[in-house]
Design a protein around this motif. Structure first.
Motif, mmCIF file in Angstrom:
data_model
loop_
_atom_site.group_PDB
_atom_site.id
_atom_site.type_symbol
_atom_site.label_atom_id
_atom_site.label_comp_id
_atom_site.label_asym_id
_atom_site.label_seq_id
_atom_site.Cartn_x
_atom_site.Cartn_y
_atom_site.Cartn_z
ATOM 1 N N ALA A 53 1.729 38.556 26.322
ATOM 2 C CA ALA A 53 0.651 38.585 26.484
ATOM 3 C C ALA A 53 -0.283 39.269 25.545
ATOM 4 N N MET A 54 -1.410 38.530 25.077
ATOM 5 C CA MET A 54 -2.483 38.956 23.873
ATOM 6 C C MET A 54 -3.777 39.341 24.590
ATOM 7 N N CYS A 55 -4.205 38.709 26.032
ATOM 8 C CA CYS A 55 -5.433 39.207 26.505
ATOM 9 C C CYS A 55 -5.170 39.108 28.069
ATOM 10 N N ALA A 56 -6.185 39.250 29.088
ATOM 11 C CA ALA A 56 -6.053 39.011 30.368
ATOM 12 C C ALA A 56 -5.531 37.727 30.631
ATOM 13 N N ALA A 57 -5.485 36.611 29.946
ATOM 14 C CA ALA A 57 -5.070 35.244 30.286
ATOM 15 C C ALA A 57 -3.482 35.170 30.358
ATOM 16 N N GLY A 58 -2.719 35.986 29.604
ATOM 17 C CA GLY A 58 -1.317 36.244 29.920
ATOM 18 C C GLY A 58 -0.955 36.920 30.965
ATOM 19 N N VAL A 59 -1.827 37.856 31.696
ATOM 20 C CA VAL A 59 -1.478 38.690 32.774
ATOM 21 C C VAL A 59 -1.722 37.559 33.929
ATOM 22 N N VAL A 60 -2.887 36.996 33.965
ATOM 23 C CA VAL A 60 -3.026 35.827 34.840
ATOM 24 C C VAL A 60 -2.000 35.044 35.199
ATOM 25 N N ASP A 61 -1.468 34.586 33.899
ATOM 26 C CA ASP A 61 -0.524 33.553 33.945
ATOM 27 C C ASP A 61 1.058 33.843 34.369
ATOM 28 N N ALA A 62 0.943 35.378 34.319
ATOM 29 C CA ALA A 62 2.310 35.923 34.530
ATOM 30 C C ALA A 62 2.948 35.949 35.881
ATOM 31 N N THR A 63 1.992 35.717 36.960
ATOM 32 C CA THR A 63 2.311 35.497 38.407
ATOM 33 C C THR A 63 1.692 34.179 38.779
ATOM 34 N N GLN A 64 2.484 34.078 40.254
ATOM 35 C CA GLN A 64 2.067 32.595 40.663
ATOM 36 C C GLN A 64 0.423 32.757 41.369
ATOM 37 N N THR A 65 0.121 33.878 41.678
ATOM 38 C CA THR A 65 -1.083 34.181 42.584
ATOM 39 C C THR A 65 -2.364 34.441 41.401
ATOM 40 N N GLY A 66 -2.112 34.761 40.285
ATOM 41 C CA GLY A 66 -3.114 35.293 39.204
ATOM 42 C C GLY A 66 -4.399 34.168 39.298
ATOM 43 N N THR A 67 -3.924 32.874 39.147
ATOM 44 C CA THR A 67 -5.004 31.919 38.930
ATOM 45 C C THR A 67 -6.076 31.849 40.208
ATOM 46 N N TYR A 68 -5.303 31.952 41.215
ATOM 47 C CA TYR A 68 -5.772 31.544 42.421
ATOM 48 C C TYR A 68 -6.759 32.974 43.026
ATOM 49 N N LEU A 69 -6.196 34.135 42.415
ATOM 50 C CA LEU A 69 -7.155 35.301 42.674
ATOM 51 C C LEU A 69 -8.293 35.220 41.948
ATOM 52 N N ILE A 70 -8.439 34.900 40.753
ATOM 53 C CA ILE A 70 -9.516 34.707 39.816
ATOM 54 C C ILE A 70 -10.503 34.051 40.361
ATOM 55 N N ILE A 71 -10.173 32.656 40.734
ATOM 56 C CA ILE A 71 -11.039 31.750 41.695
ATOM 57 C C ILE A 71 -11.596 32.211 42.823
ATOM 58 N N LEU A 72 -10.507 33.025 43.653
ATOM 59 C CA LEU A 72 -11.215 33.580 44.869
ATOM 60 C C LEU A 72 -12.303 34.608 44.637
ATOM 61 N N GLU A 106 -14.626 30.964 15.870
ATOM 62 C CA GLU A 106 -14.768 30.396 14.758
ATOM 63 C C GLU A 106 -13.146 29.916 14.323
ATOM 64 N N LEU A 107 -12.606 29.444 15.284
ATOM 65 C CA LEU A 107 -11.004 28.705 15.279
ATOM 66 C C LEU A 107 -11.111 27.573 16.087
ATOM 67 N N PRO A 108 -10.902 26.441 15.507
ATOM 68 C CA PRO A 108 -10.680 25.353 16.400
ATOM 69 C C PRO A 108 -9.814 25.110 17.317
ATOM 70 N N SER A 109 -8.549 26.032 17.094
ATOM 71 C CA SER A 109 -7.489 25.886 18.264
ATOM 72 C C SER A 109 -7.682 27.145 19.108
ATOM 73 N N HIS A 110 -8.520 27.851 19.100
ATOM 74 C CA HIS A 110 -8.660 29.250 20.110
ATOM 75 C C HIS A 110 -9.738 28.702 21.183
ATOM 76 N N HIS A 111 -9.005 28.511 22.522
ATOM 77 C CA HIS A 111 -9.969 28.170 23.500
ATOM 78 C C HIS A 111 -10.098 29.207 24.899
ATOM 79 N N CYS A 112 -9.448 30.563 24.668
ATOM 80 C CA CYS A 112 -9.274 31.165 25.612
ATOM 81 C C CYS A 112 -10.699 31.828 26.309
ATOM 82 N N PRO A 113 -10.734 31.705 27.568
ATOM 83 C CA PRO A 113 -12.016 32.200 28.242
ATOM 84 C C PRO A 113 -12.175 33.660 28.509
ATOM 85 N N PHE A 114 -11.245 34.337 27.969
ATOM 86 C CA PHE A 114 -10.884 35.907 28.134
ATOM 87 C C PHE A 114 -11.279 36.634 26.943
#
Length: 315
Positions: free
Chosen positions: A86-105, A240-248
Protein backbone atom coordinates in the motif's frame (compact mmCIF):
# COMPACT_ATOMS: atom_id res chain seq x y z
CA UNK A 1 -5.06 -3.30 13.43
CA UNK A 2 -7.97 -2.56 15.79
CA UNK A 3 -5.56 -1.31 18.46
CA UNK A 4 -3.79 1.21 16.26
CA UNK A 5 -4.31 4.60 17.99
CA UNK A 6 -6.10 6.16 15.01
CA UNK A 7 -8.36 3.15 14.49
CA UNK A 8 -9.10 2.85 18.21
CA UNK A 9 -10.13 6.52 18.30
CA UNK A 10 -12.56 5.96 15.43
CA UNK A 11 -14.05 2.84 17.02
CA UNK A 12 -14.57 4.57 20.39
CA UNK A 13 -16.32 7.50 18.72
CA UNK A 14 -18.43 5.06 16.69
CA UNK A 15 -19.51 3.37 19.92
CA UNK A 16 -20.59 6.75 21.31
CA UNK A 17 -22.42 7.51 18.05
CA UNK A 18 -24.27 4.21 18.27
CA UNK A 19 -25.25 4.83 21.90
CA UNK A 20 -26.60 8.33 21.33
CA UNK A 21 -28.15 7.38 17.98
CA UNK A 22 -30.19 4.63 19.65
CA UNK A 23 -31.59 7.20 22.09
CA UNK A 24 -32.42 9.56 19.20
CA UNK A 25 -33.95 6.66 17.26
CA UNK A 26 -36.31 5.69 20.09
CA UNK A 27 -37.36 9.32 20.57
CA UNK A 28 -37.81 9.75 16.80
CA UNK A 29 -40.17 6.77 16.62
CA UNK A 30 -42.28 8.18 19.46
CA UNK A 31 -42.39 11.65 17.90
CA UNK A 32 -43.16 10.34 14.41
CA UNK A 33 -46.06 8.20 15.64
CA UNK A 34 -47.62 10.67 18.08
CA UNK A 35 -46.74 14.22 16.98
CA UNK A 36 -49.68 16.63 16.69
CA UNK A 37 -48.72 20.30 16.73
CA UNK A 38 -52.37 21.33 17.22
CA UNK A 39 -52.71 19.30 20.42
CA UNK A 40 -52.39 20.99 23.84
CA UNK A 41 -52.10 17.75 25.81
CA UNK A 42 -49.35 16.93 28.29
CA UNK A 43 -48.16 14.18 25.95
CA UNK A 44 -47.63 16.67 23.11
CA UNK A 45 -45.74 18.99 25.46
CA UNK A 46 -43.52 16.09 26.45
CA UNK A 47 -42.92 15.20 22.79
CA UNK A 48 -41.90 18.81 22.06
CA UNK A 49 -39.27 18.64 24.78
CA UNK A 50 -38.08 15.27 23.51
CA UNK A 51 -37.87 16.64 19.97
CA UNK A 52 -35.33 19.22 21.14
CA UNK A 53 -33.30 16.50 22.85
CA UNK A 54 -33.36 14.24 19.79
CA UNK A 55 -32.46 17.14 17.48
CA UNK A 56 -29.51 18.07 19.69
CA UNK A 57 -28.23 14.49 19.62
CA UNK A 58 -28.51 14.26 15.83
CA UNK A 59 -26.75 17.62 15.38
CA UNK A 60 -24.00 16.45 17.73
CA UNK A 61 -23.51 13.26 15.70
CA UNK A 62 -23.23 15.17 12.41
CA UNK A 63 -20.95 17.88 13.83
CA UNK A 64 -18.49 15.13 14.81
CA UNK A 65 -19.00 13.02 11.68
CA UNK A 66 -17.66 15.69 9.31
CA UNK A 67 -14.21 16.04 10.93
CA UNK A 68 -14.23 12.32 11.71
CA UNK A 69 -14.59 11.55 7.99
CA UNK A 70 -11.45 13.58 7.34
CA UNK A 71 -9.74 11.80 10.23
CA UNK A 72 -10.86 8.47 8.77
CA UNK A 73 -9.08 9.27 5.48
CA UNK A 74 -6.02 10.43 7.47
CA UNK A 75 -6.07 7.15 9.42
CA UNK A 76 -6.16 5.13 6.19
CA UNK A 77 -3.12 7.02 4.93
CA UNK A 78 -1.35 6.48 8.25
CA UNK A 79 -1.88 2.72 8.42
CA UNK A 80 -0.98 2.32 4.73
CA UNK A 81 2.65 2.65 5.89
CA UNK A 82 2.47 -0.72 7.64
CA UNK A 83 0.55 -2.67 4.99
CA UNK A 84 2.66 -4.43 2.39
CA UNK A 85 2.22 -2.92 -1.06
CA UNK A 86 0.00 0.00 0.00
CA UNK A 87 1.22 3.50 -0.85
CA UNK A 88 -1.80 5.49 0.31
CA UNK A 89 -5.41 5.09 1.49
CA UNK A 90 -6.35 3.42 -1.82
CA UNK A 91 -4.34 0.32 -0.92
CA UNK A 92 -6.02 0.06 2.48
CA UNK A 93 -9.50 0.42 0.98
CA UNK A 94 -8.67 -2.25 -1.59
CA UNK A 95 -7.26 -4.56 1.09
CA UNK A 96 -10.73 -5.63 2.24
CA UNK A 97 -13.99 -6.54 0.53
CA UNK A 98 -15.95 -3.88 2.44
CA UNK A 99 -13.58 -0.91 2.00
CA UNK A 100 -15.07 0.50 -1.20
CA UNK A 101 -18.65 0.07 0.03
CA UNK A 102 -17.72 1.80 3.29
CA UNK A 103 -16.30 4.87 1.51
CA UNK A 104 -19.43 5.15 -0.67
CA UNK A 105 -21.72 4.74 2.35
CA UNK A 106 -19.79 7.37 4.33
CA UNK A 107 -20.22 9.89 1.52
CA UNK A 108 -23.94 9.09 1.23
CA UNK A 109 -24.37 9.53 4.98
CA UNK A 110 -22.65 12.92 4.87
CA UNK A 111 -25.22 14.12 2.34
CA UNK A 112 -28.12 12.53 4.25
CA UNK A 113 -27.22 14.03 7.62
CA UNK A 114 -26.42 17.42 6.07
CA UNK A 115 -29.86 17.35 4.44
CA UNK A 116 -31.42 16.47 7.80
CA UNK A 117 -29.77 19.51 9.40
CA UNK A 118 -30.98 21.72 6.56
CA UNK A 119 -34.52 20.40 7.03
CA UNK A 120 -34.26 20.89 10.79
CA UNK A 121 -33.15 24.51 10.40
CA UNK A 122 -36.09 25.19 8.08
CA UNK A 123 -38.42 23.53 10.58
CA UNK A 124 -37.20 25.76 13.42
CA UNK A 125 -37.90 28.92 11.40
CA UNK A 126 -41.65 28.34 11.64
CA UNK A 127 -43.68 28.26 14.86
CA UNK A 128 -45.83 25.51 13.34
CA UNK A 129 -42.77 23.28 12.80
CA UNK A 130 -44.15 21.78 9.55
CA UNK A 131 -41.23 19.40 9.00
CA UNK A 132 -41.09 17.79 12.45
CA UNK A 133 -42.75 14.47 11.55
CA UNK A 134 -40.84 14.33 8.26
CA UNK A 135 -37.41 14.98 9.75
CA UNK A 136 -37.79 12.40 12.52
CA UNK A 137 -39.30 9.92 10.09
CA UNK A 138 -36.24 10.42 7.88
CA UNK A 139 -33.91 9.93 10.84
CA UNK A 140 -35.50 6.53 11.49
CA UNK A 141 -34.24 5.58 8.00
CA UNK A 142 -30.92 7.41 8.33
CA UNK A 143 -30.29 5.61 11.63
CA UNK A 144 -30.14 2.31 9.74
CA UNK A 145 -27.56 3.77 7.35
CA UNK A 146 -25.52 5.03 10.30
CA UNK A 147 -25.51 1.66 12.07
CA UNK A 148 -24.61 -0.08 8.79
CA UNK A 149 -21.67 2.31 8.39
CA UNK A 150 -20.45 1.59 11.92
CA UNK A 151 -20.67 -2.17 11.37
CA UNK A 152 -18.88 -1.98 8.00
CA UNK A 153 -16.14 0.20 9.48
CA UNK A 154 -15.48 -2.27 12.30
CA UNK A 155 -15.54 -5.15 9.81
CA UNK A 156 -13.07 -3.41 7.50
CA UNK A 157 -10.51 -2.61 10.18
CA UNK A 158 -10.86 -6.08 11.74
CA UNK A 159 -10.26 -7.85 8.42
CA UNK A 160 -7.09 -5.95 7.44
CA UNK A 161 -4.08 -8.26 7.38
CA UNK A 162 -0.78 -6.41 7.73
CA UNK A 163 1.32 -9.14 6.08
CA UNK A 164 -1.00 -9.63 3.12
CA UNK A 165 0.20 -8.06 -0.13
CA UNK A 166 -2.24 -5.45 -1.48
CA UNK A 167 -2.33 -3.44 -4.68
CA UNK A 168 -0.93 0.09 -4.77
CA UNK A 169 -2.96 2.97 -6.17
CA UNK A 170 -0.91 2.87 -9.38
CA UNK A 171 -2.26 -0.58 -10.24
CA UNK A 172 -5.79 -0.05 -8.87
CA UNK A 173 -6.43 3.13 -10.88
CA UNK A 174 -5.08 2.05 -14.23
CA UNK A 175 -6.45 0.67 -17.48
CA UNK A 176 -4.76 -2.68 -16.80
CA UNK A 177 -6.58 -3.12 -13.50
CA UNK A 178 -9.23 -5.81 -13.14
CA UNK A 179 -11.29 -3.61 -10.81
CA UNK A 180 -14.63 -2.09 -11.82
CA UNK A 181 -13.06 1.34 -12.23
CA UNK A 182 -10.76 0.08 -15.00
CA UNK A 183 -13.70 0.23 -17.45
CA UNK A 184 -13.76 4.02 -17.01
CA UNK A 185 -10.37 4.31 -18.71
CA UNK A 186 -12.00 3.48 -22.02
CA UNK A 187 -13.72 6.89 -21.94
CA UNK A 188 -12.36 9.49 -24.34
CA UNK A 189 -10.94 12.60 -22.61
CA UNK A 190 -12.69 14.96 -25.03
CA UNK A 191 -16.06 13.34 -24.38
CA UNK A 192 -15.46 13.31 -20.63
CA UNK A 193 -14.49 17.00 -20.51
CA UNK A 194 -17.42 17.89 -22.77
CA UNK A 195 -19.84 16.25 -20.33
CA UNK A 196 -18.08 17.86 -17.34
CA UNK A 197 -18.21 21.44 -18.61
CA UNK A 198 -21.66 21.01 -20.21
CA UNK A 199 -22.99 19.76 -16.87
CA UNK A 200 -21.46 22.79 -15.14
CA UNK A 201 -22.96 25.31 -17.58
CA UNK A 202 -26.37 23.59 -17.38
CA UNK A 203 -26.46 24.66 -13.73
CA UNK A 204 -26.23 28.30 -14.81
CA UNK A 205 -29.00 27.74 -17.31
CA UNK A 206 -31.33 26.20 -14.72
CA UNK A 207 -30.41 28.97 -12.27
CA UNK A 208 -31.35 31.57 -14.88
CA UNK A 209 -34.77 29.95 -15.33
CA UNK A 210 -35.05 29.34 -11.56
CA UNK A 211 -36.01 25.70 -12.06
CA UNK A 212 -34.96 24.24 -8.74
CA UNK A 213 -35.76 20.64 -9.67
CA UNK A 214 -33.61 20.61 -12.81
CA UNK A 215 -30.92 22.53 -10.92
CA UNK A 216 -30.96 19.83 -8.24
CA UNK A 217 -30.77 17.03 -10.84
CA UNK A 218 -27.82 18.78 -12.52
CA UNK A 219 -26.00 18.85 -9.18
CA UNK A 220 -26.75 15.17 -8.57
CA UNK A 221 -25.26 14.29 -11.97
CA UNK A 222 -22.30 16.62 -11.32
CA UNK A 223 -21.11 14.47 -8.38
CA UNK A 224 -20.21 11.29 -10.34
CA UNK A 225 -19.17 13.28 -13.43
CA UNK A 226 -16.78 15.38 -11.32
CA UNK A 227 -15.30 12.39 -9.51
CA UNK A 228 -14.72 10.45 -12.73
CA UNK A 229 -13.19 13.54 -14.41
CA UNK A 230 -10.98 14.10 -11.39
CA UNK A 231 -9.67 10.53 -11.43
CA UNK A 232 -9.24 10.16 -15.19
CA UNK A 233 -8.13 13.63 -16.24
CA UNK A 234 -7.65 16.46 -13.75
CA UNK A 235 -5.82 14.33 -11.18
CA UNK A 236 -2.98 13.68 -13.63
CA UNK A 237 -2.33 17.45 -13.81
CA UNK A 238 -2.26 17.72 -10.04
CA UNK A 239 0.38 14.97 -9.94
CA UNK A 240 1.94 16.09 -13.26
CA UNK A 241 2.10 12.42 -14.20
CA UNK A 242 -0.06 10.97 -17.00
CA UNK A 243 -0.18 7.55 -15.35
CA UNK A 244 -1.16 8.65 -11.82
CA UNK A 245 -4.93 8.65 -11.30
CA UNK A 246 -5.29 8.10 -7.54
CA UNK A 247 -8.07 10.12 -5.83
CA UNK A 248 -6.31 9.81 -2.45
CA UNK A 249 -2.67 10.78 -2.94
CA UNK A 250 -3.34 14.52 -3.30
CA UNK A 251 -4.74 14.40 0.25
CA UNK A 252 -1.15 14.03 1.43
CA UNK A 253 1.38 16.70 2.40
CA UNK A 254 3.34 16.21 -0.85
CA UNK A 255 0.48 18.01 -2.61
CA UNK A 256 -0.20 20.48 0.22
CA UNK A 257 -3.37 18.60 1.22
CA UNK A 258 -5.19 20.19 -1.71
CA UNK A 259 -7.46 17.15 -2.00
CA UNK A 260 -9.31 18.11 1.18
CA UNK A 261 -10.09 21.53 -0.31
CA UNK A 262 -11.14 20.00 -3.65
CA UNK A 263 -13.54 17.54 -2.04
CA UNK A 264 -14.91 20.21 0.30
CA UNK A 265 -15.76 22.46 -2.64
CA UNK A 266 -17.51 19.61 -4.44
CA UNK A 267 -19.50 18.60 -1.35
CA UNK A 268 -20.49 22.17 -0.41
CA UNK A 269 -21.58 23.07 -3.94
CA UNK A 270 -23.50 19.94 -4.80
CA UNK A 271 -25.15 19.67 -1.38
CA UNK A 272 -26.59 23.17 -1.60
CA UNK A 273 -27.82 22.38 -5.11
CA UNK A 274 -29.34 19.03 -4.15
CA UNK A 275 -31.34 20.42 -1.23
CA UNK A 276 -33.12 22.86 -3.55
CA UNK A 277 -34.98 19.89 -4.99
CA UNK A 278 -36.42 19.03 -1.57
CA UNK A 279 -36.57 22.32 0.33
CA UNK A 280 -37.74 25.49 -1.38
CA UNK A 281 -35.43 28.34 -0.44
CA UNK A 282 -34.33 31.77 -1.61
CA UNK A 283 -31.89 32.47 -4.44
CA UNK A 284 -29.15 32.42 -1.79
CA UNK A 285 -28.91 28.62 -2.04
CA UNK A 286 -28.54 28.85 -5.82
CA UNK A 287 -25.71 31.32 -5.42
CA UNK A 288 -23.92 29.32 -2.73
CA UNK A 289 -24.10 26.18 -4.88
CA UNK A 290 -22.84 27.97 -7.98
CA UNK A 291 -20.09 29.68 -5.98
CA UNK A 292 -18.57 26.47 -4.62
CA UNK A 293 -19.10 24.50 -7.83
CA UNK A 294 -17.46 27.33 -9.80
CA UNK A 295 -14.46 27.36 -7.45
CA UNK A 296 -14.17 23.60 -7.95
CA UNK A 297 -14.22 23.90 -11.75
CA UNK A 298 -11.85 26.90 -11.81
CA UNK A 299 -9.34 25.24 -9.47
CA UNK A 300 -9.14 22.03 -11.50
CA UNK A 301 -9.01 23.94 -14.78
CA UNK A 302 -6.16 26.08 -13.45
CA UNK A 303 -4.04 22.98 -12.90
CA UNK A 304 -4.39 22.17 -16.60
CA UNK A 305 -3.73 25.75 -17.76
CA UNK A 306 -0.71 26.24 -15.50
CA UNK A 307 0.78 22.92 -16.60
CA UNK A 308 0.43 23.95 -20.24
CA UNK A 309 1.98 27.38 -19.57
CA UNK A 310 4.89 25.78 -17.77
CA UNK A 311 5.54 22.89 -20.17
CA UNK A 312 3.99 23.97 -23.47
CA UNK A 313 2.13 20.66 -23.88
CA UNK A 314 -0.82 18.82 -22.41
CA UNK A 315 -0.44 15.46 -20.71
Amino acid sequence: MLFTPEVLTILILNALFALFAVVAFVLSVRIFLNWNINSTSAKQYELEKQSFLASTIIKYIFSIKVPLFLFFVFALDKISNVITGAMCAAGVVDATQTGTYLIILKIINLYLFAYWLKLHNQDMLSKDQPYTKLKFGLFILFFLFLILEIVLEFTMFQSIEIDKMVSCCGSIYSSSSTSAISTLFTLDDSLLLGIFYANYFMMFLFYFFKNRYLFSIANAIFIPVSLVSLILFFGTYIYELPSHHCPFCFLQSDYYYVGYFIYFLLFAGTFQGLTLGFIKESSRSYKISLFFNSLYVILLSLYVVLYYIKNGVFL
